[in-house]
Write a protein that holds these residues in place. Structure first.
Motif, mmCIF file in Angstrom:
data_model
loop_
_atom_site.group_PDB
_atom_site.id
_atom_site.type_symbol
_atom_site.label_atom_id
_atom_site.label_comp_id
_atom_site.label_asym_id
_atom_site.label_seq_id
_atom_site.Cartn_x
_atom_site.Cartn_y
_atom_site.Cartn_z
ATOM 1 N N SER A 1 72.625 63.549 4.135
ATOM 2 C CA SER A 1 73.293 64.808 4.471
ATOM 3 C C SER A 1 72.984 65.903 3.464
ATOM 4 O O SER A 1 73.213 67.081 3.730
ATOM 5 C CB SER A 1 74.804 64.595 4.554
ATOM 6 O OG SER A 1 75.300 64.086 3.327
ATOM 7 N N GLY B 1 80.173 64.771 1.412
ATOM 8 C CA GLY B 1 80.815 64.194 2.573
ATOM 9 C C GLY B 1 81.792 63.117 2.175
ATOM 10 O O GLY B 1 81.826 62.675 1.019
ATOM 11 N N SER C 1 80.385 70.340 7.041
ATOM 12 C CA SER C 1 80.369 69.815 8.401
ATOM 13 C C SER C 1 81.617 70.288 9.138
ATOM 14 O O SER C 1 82.719 70.266 8.570
ATOM 15 C CB SER C 1 80.342 68.286 8.369
ATOM 16 O OG SER C 1 80.617 67.757 9.648
#
Length: 266
Positions: free
Chosen positions: A41, A152, A184
């Motif tokens: 990510s 994340g 996100s």
């Protein structure tokens, strides 16, 4: 508890790296572990900014002055990169930092590492591995700190709050650097997630990064605060008080993607 932490580190790191050589009982002001997210990510630009931030911070005169200003004038520093697992080539062994030369030498090792990323985000695995490094370090230090960055929530391995609690029970402080440059939409409160689920211990703090331009300054401020042991209220900037689910990442993984199997990435 030591056995528990060692077991947790092994369970959460399918390709767990061997622990670097321990110290010789040398007195230092703090044993500090830098745990750096390299999951997929993180795009190459974010990763480059993150790495440059650590390299620049370690070379900065303010960091070196903070080290030398301690009662012992030296710290022990280790570094590792993590994603779904910690791999053996992602670890930089313990080194004593006590002047400009030793700080630059450590920064050179980080700067020389190749860019890479792989699957999974096991914050619990990173915390377990970092705790294992501290338990085996062998220095004499009044403070032990894991400094963890990431973009994340935990989505593989054991529940992160349980590992955090086990580490804190051993007197380890965990500070967080959540990266929210490209957040996100499914994880809107990563700063609060780090505050509630990842960090802990006396004087622990969260320092979110919201823009690329903040990387260098934020990392330097964070390292100086960790070396000095002082609390800087300006660094604790969690803007949303909304409580979060510490199993958020696991729930998202099962909802949106296939389960993560480390062997697929070997």
């Amino acid at each position: 508890m030591l056995e528990m932490l060692s077991l947790l580190a092994c369970l959460t790191c399918a390709e767990a790296a061997p622990l670097p050589p321990i110290g010789d009982g040398a007195p230092v002001d703090v044993e500090l572990v830098l745990a750096v997210d390299i999951s997929q990510s993180m795009d190459e630009e974010e990763f480059a900014l993150q790495r440059a931030g650590y390299v620049e911070a370690l070379r900065h005169p303010d960091f070196i002055n903070a080290v030398r200003a301690g009662s012992r004038g030296r710290i022990a520093l280790a570094y590792f990169e993590w994603a779904g697992v910690v791999r053996d080539d992602g670890v930089i062994a313990w080194q004593v930092i006590d002047n400009e030369d030793s700080a630059n030498a450590f920064a050179d090792k980080i700067a020389a590492r190749p860019f890479r990323s792989f699957r999974g985000t096991s914050i619990s695995g990173a915390l377990g591995f970092g705790a294992g490094l501290l338990e085996s370090a062998g220095f004499s230090a009044p403070r032990r700190v894991v400094d963890i960055s990431g973009d994340g929530p935990n989505n593989t391995g054991l529940p992160v709050a349980a590992i955090r609690d086990a580490a804190v029970a051993r007197g380890i402080v965990i500070n967080g650097l959540p990266i929210l440059i490209s957040p996100s939409p499914s994880v809107s409160h990563l700063d609060r997630y780090y505050a509630d689920c990842v960090t802990g211990g006396a004087g622990s703090f969260v320092l979110p990064i919201y823009a690329a331009s903040e990387f260098s300054t934020a990392i330097r401020r964070k390292l100086i605060q960790e070396v000095s042991g002082l609390t800087d209220a300006r660094a604790i900037r969690v803007e949303d008080p909304t409580p979060v689910d510490c199993l958020l990442g696991e729930r998202l993984r099962h909802r949106y993607s296939d389960p993560y199997f480390p062997e697929l990435d070997r």
